[in-house]
Design a protein around this motif. Sequence first.
Motif, PDB file in Angstrom:
ATOM      1  N   SER A 108      57.093  36.207  38.148  1.00  0.00           N
ATOM      2  CA  SER A 108      57.317  34.802  38.489  1.00  0.00           C
ATOM      3  C   SER A 108      58.079  34.678  39.799  1.00  0.00           C
ATOM      4  CB  SER A 108      58.082  34.087  37.368  1.00  0.00           C
ATOM      5  OG  SER A 108      59.312  34.719  37.087  1.00  0.00           O
ATOM      6  N   ALA A 109      58.997  35.606  40.087  1.00  0.00           N
ATOM      7  CA  ALA A 109      59.815  35.528  41.300  1.00  0.00           C
ATOM      8  C   ALA A 109      58.952  35.618  42.558  1.00  0.00           C
ATOM      9  CB  ALA A 109      60.855  36.645  41.293  1.00  0.00           C
ATOM     10  N   PHE A 110      58.091  36.612  42.622  1.00  0.00           N
ATOM     11  CA  PHE A 110      57.294  36.777  43.834  1.00  0.00           C
ATOM     12  C   PHE A 110      56.121  35.803  43.902  1.00  0.00           C
ATOM     13  CE2 PHE A 110      59.679  40.703  44.344  1.00  0.00           C
ATOM     14  CZ  PHE A 110      59.896  40.694  45.714  1.00  0.00           C
ATOM     15  N   ALA A 111      55.625  35.359  42.760  1.00  0.00           N
ATOM     16  CA  ALA A 111      54.578  34.330  42.791  1.00  0.00           C
ATOM     17  C   ALA A 111      55.147  33.019  43.317  1.00  0.00           C
ATOM     18  CB  ALA A 111      53.981  34.139  41.398  1.00  0.00           C
ATOM     19  N   LEU A 127      44.277  30.029  46.654  1.00  0.00           N
ATOM     20  CA  LEU A 127      45.006  30.728  45.595  1.00  0.00           C
ATOM     21  C   LEU A 127      44.576  32.180  45.442  1.00  0.00           C
ATOM     22  CD1 LEU A 127      45.267  28.011  42.778  1.00  0.00           C
ATOM     23  CD2 LEU A 127      47.002  28.707  44.433  1.00  0.00           C
ATOM     24  N   ARG A 128      43.293  32.454  45.590  1.00  0.00           N
ATOM     25  CA  ARG A 128      42.837  33.843  45.448  1.00  0.00           C
ATOM     26  C   ARG A 128      43.464  34.717  46.531  1.00  0.00           C
ATOM     27  NH1 ARG A 128      36.664  35.704  44.341  1.00  0.00           N
ATOM     28  NH2 ARG A 128      37.235  34.690  42.377  1.00  0.00           N
ATOM     29  N   THR A 129      43.460  34.233  47.758  1.00  0.00           N
ATOM     30  CA  THR A 129      44.090  34.982  48.845  1.00  0.00           C
ATOM     31  C   THR A 129      45.589  35.090  48.618  1.00  0.00           C
ATOM     32  OG1 THR A 129      42.394  34.194  50.381  1.00  0.00           O
ATOM     33  CG2 THR A 129      44.408  35.098  51.343  1.00  0.00           C
ATOM     34  N   LEU A 130      46.179  33.988  48.146  1.00  0.00           N
ATOM     35  CA  LEU A 130      47.613  33.995  47.881  1.00  0.00           C
ATOM     36  C   LEU A 130      47.978  35.058  46.847  1.00  0.00           C
ATOM     37  CD1 LEU A 130      50.293  32.593  48.572  1.00  0.00           C
ATOM     38  CD2 LEU A 130      49.878  31.059  46.632  1.00  0.00           C
ATOM     39  N   SER A 131      47.097  35.285  45.889  1.00  0.00           N
ATOM     40  CA  SER A 131      47.386  36.305  44.875  1.00  0.00           C
ATOM     41  C   SER A 131      47.458  37.703  45.490  1.00  0.00           C
ATOM     42  CB  SER A 131      46.351  36.258  43.741  1.00  0.00           C
ATOM     43  OG  SER A 131      45.116  36.839  44.117  1.00  0.00           O
ATOM     44  N   THR A 132      46.732  37.931  46.594  1.00  0.00           N
ATOM     45  CA  THR A 132      46.816  39.232  47.270  1.00  0.00           C
ATOM     46  C   THR A 132      48.138  39.376  48.015  1.00  0.00           C
ATOM     47  OG1 THR A 132      45.777  38.572  49.376  1.00  0.00           O
ATOM     48  CG2 THR A 132      44.313  39.232  47.579  1.00  0.00           C
ATOM     49  N   TYR A 133      48.718  38.261  48.460  1.00  0.00           N
ATOM     50  CA  TYR A 133      50.037  38.290  49.076  1.00  0.00           C
ATOM     51  C   TYR A 133      51.105  38.540  48.011  1.00  0.00           C
ATOM     52  CZ  TYR A 133      48.441  36.441  53.597  1.00  0.00           C
ATOM     53  OH  TYR A 133      47.834  36.274  54.818  1.00  0.00           O
ATOM     54  N   ALA A 134      51.032  37.788  46.910  1.00  0.00           N
ATOM     55  CA  ALA A 134      52.022  37.935  45.834  1.00  0.00           C
ATOM     56  C   ALA A 134      52.048  39.361  45.320  1.00  0.00           C
ATOM     57  CB  ALA A 134      51.701  36.964  44.699  1.00  0.00           C
ATOM     58  N   ARG A 135      50.888  39.988  45.232  1.00  0.00           N
ATOM     59  CA  ARG A 135      50.770  41.365  44.754  1.00  0.00           C
ATOM     60  C   ARG A 135      51.627  42.327  45.567  1.00  0.00           C
ATOM     61  NH1 ARG A 135      46.078  42.788  46.929  1.00  0.00           N
ATOM     62  NH2 ARG A 135      47.232  44.120  48.371  1.00  0.00           N
ATOM     63  N   GLN A 136      51.795  42.046  46.865  1.00  0.00           N
ATOM     64  CA  GLN A 136      52.538  42.949  47.734  1.00  0.00           C
ATOM     65  C   GLN A 136      54.058  42.803  47.583  1.00  0.00           C
ATOM     66  OE1 GLN A 136      50.608  43.460  51.756  1.00  0.00           O
ATOM     67  NE2 GLN A 136      49.202  41.931  50.919  1.00  0.00           N
ATOM     68  N   GLY A 137      54.484  41.843  46.774  1.00  0.00           N
ATOM     69  CA  GLY A 137      55.891  41.753  46.408  1.00  0.00           C
ATOM     70  C   GLY A 137      56.137  42.417  45.063  1.00  0.00           C
ATOM     71  N   SER A 138      55.254  42.138  44.118  1.00  0.00           N
ATOM     72  CA  SER A 138      55.283  42.735  42.787  1.00  0.00           C
ATOM     73  C   SER A 138      53.860  42.694  42.252  1.00  0.00           C
ATOM     74  CB  SER A 138      56.220  41.953  41.858  1.00  0.00           C
ATOM     75  OG  SER A 138      56.074  42.368  40.516  1.00  0.00           O
ATOM     76  N   GLY A 139      53.365  43.834  41.791  1.00  0.00           N
ATOM     77  CA  GLY A 139      51.981  43.894  41.345  1.00  0.00           C
ATOM     78  C   GLY A 139      51.624  42.795  40.358  1.00  0.00           C
ATOM     79  N   ALA A 141      52.859  39.968  39.953  1.00  0.00           N
ATOM     80  CA  ALA A 141      52.955  38.615  40.503  1.00  0.00           C
ATOM     81  C   ALA A 141      51.595  38.058  40.873  1.00  0.00           C
ATOM     82  CB  ALA A 141      53.871  38.611  41.722  1.00  0.00           C
ATOM     83  N   THR A 142      50.633  38.935  41.157  1.00  0.00           N
ATOM     84  CA  THR A 142      49.295  38.463  41.501  1.00  0.00           C
ATOM     85  C   THR A 142      48.700  37.626  40.370  1.00  0.00           C
ATOM     86  OG1 THR A 142      47.172  39.159  42.426  1.00  0.00           O
ATOM     87  CG2 THR A 142      48.031  40.512  40.656  1.00  0.00           C
ATOM     88  N   ARG A 143      49.072  37.958  39.114  1.00  0.00           N
ATOM     89  CA  ARG A 143      48.519  37.231  37.964  1.00  0.00           C
ATOM     90  C   ARG A 143      49.254  35.916  37.715  1.00  0.00           C
ATOM     91  NH1 ARG A 143      48.956  42.748  35.261  1.00  0.00           N
ATOM     92  NH2 ARG A 143      50.887  41.814  34.480  1.00  0.00           N
ATOM     93  N   SER A 144      50.517  35.789  38.155  1.00  0.00           N
ATOM     94  CA  SER A 144      51.294  34.571  37.900  1.00  0.00           C
ATOM     95  C   SER A 144      50.900  33.410  38.799  1.00  0.00           C
ATOM     96  CB  SER A 144      52.791  34.856  38.049  1.00  0.00           C
ATOM     97  OG  SER A 144      53.323  35.414  36.862  1.00  0.00           O
ATOM     98  N   ILE A 145      49.984  33.635  39.711  1.00  0.00           N
ATOM     99  CA  ILE A 145      49.464  32.524  40.516  1.00  0.00           C
ATOM    100  C   ILE A 145      48.704  31.537  39.628  1.00  0.00           C
ATOM    101  CG2 ILE A 145      47.881  31.913  42.391  1.00  0.00           C
ATOM    102  CD1 ILE A 145      50.459  33.287  43.339  1.00  0.00           C
ATOM    103  N   TYR A 146      48.123  32.045  38.546  1.00  0.00           N
ATOM    104  CA  TYR A 146      47.289  31.229  37.667  1.00  0.00           C
ATOM    105  C   TYR A 146      47.905  31.097  36.272  1.00  0.00           C
ATOM    106  CZ  TYR A 146      43.699  32.196  41.217  1.00  0.00           C
ATOM    107  OH  TYR A 146      42.994  32.303  42.389  1.00  0.00           O
ATOM    108  N   GLY A 147      47.391  30.121  35.516  1.00  0.00           N
ATOM    109  CA  GLY A 147      47.821  29.925  34.148  1.00  0.00           C
ATOM    110  C   GLY A 147      46.845  30.516  33.150  1.00  0.00           C
TER     111      GLY A 147
END
Length: 335
Positions: A108-111, A127-139, A141-147
């Motif tokens: 949740s922190a990096f998302a 959002l899909r691209t954003l999930s690739t950014y979030a992943r680079q903070g915490s793996g 986090a890529t999933r917390s972009i969505y519900g």
Amino acid sequence: MTYAAVRAHTNIALIKYWGKRDEEFFLPMNSSLSLTLEKLYTDTFVQFDEELTEDLFILNGKKQSEKETGKITRFLDLFRAQAGVSYRARVASINHVPTAAGLASSASAFAALAGAANIASGLNVDLRTLSTYARQGSGSATRSIYGGFVEWNKGTSSEDSFAIPIDEADWDIGMVIIAVNRSEKKVSSREGMKQTVETSPYYPAWVATAEDDLSVIKDAIKERNFEKMGEMAEHSAMKMHASMLAAKPPILYFEPASITAIQAVQKLREQGISCYVTMDAGPNVKVLCRLSQAGLIKEKLKDFFKEEQLLITGPGKGIRELTEDELQKNNWSFI
């Protein structure tokens, strides 16, 4: 000065992510699947300011160390580079998840940080691209972009290792979280993953079977077969911990109360209550259940745990921008 504040909910993996094939870009060894949770979340404010000479990071009202701020700086640099922004930033986060306790606070922190930086920088990627950014903070986090239920496709590169929403989980899905120990764990997830990948003889089997597990649980979700889904989620969690136990030296996140919780859930199943255990890298136990039965399960777990150790949650939503009223409630004095 531009700013934005975003809320992101944490997620609990049902088909686990454990181990990286690329440490720099956080590319996973296997694809995974999670459930986003309503009650556990992070609110993060980001403000780019030309007058700042360095990034400032405040977590739960406390200014963070140079080391912790450095992690935020490296992450924000991803957005600055793409958006052509050179300004330093004020970052304030309020974490409604115990940090580093095996409750997926980094997800949740990096998302939330990714969402706020995306808006504040003016980058505004999808959002899909954003999930690739979030992943680079915490793996995770890529999933917390969505519900709801979310799949993280391991991909072949940084560009195609992203998350995909697959189901809103609006069919009586819930979870009872058993907070066995809220303290920071001794072995971080990153350290634990690396050690398991490098030394566990069971790890290759974990990777080899993970994709089949993912296929089974996706079918179960599509069919809304709760029991099939729960069995696979419990199997994935125990298999992940087995690979850790076989590492050298062994990695043991379980505590005596973790075993108590697992056995209590097994007993509930014997009594006809459909519920299943999952655990991440920490001692805390999550009980996947029907939301309509979560209250009953919580009451029965009170035989072993205190009221304050038990939390019922339903499925959470994807990231969203906070309103001005919500910003004021967070009492961030520099807004």
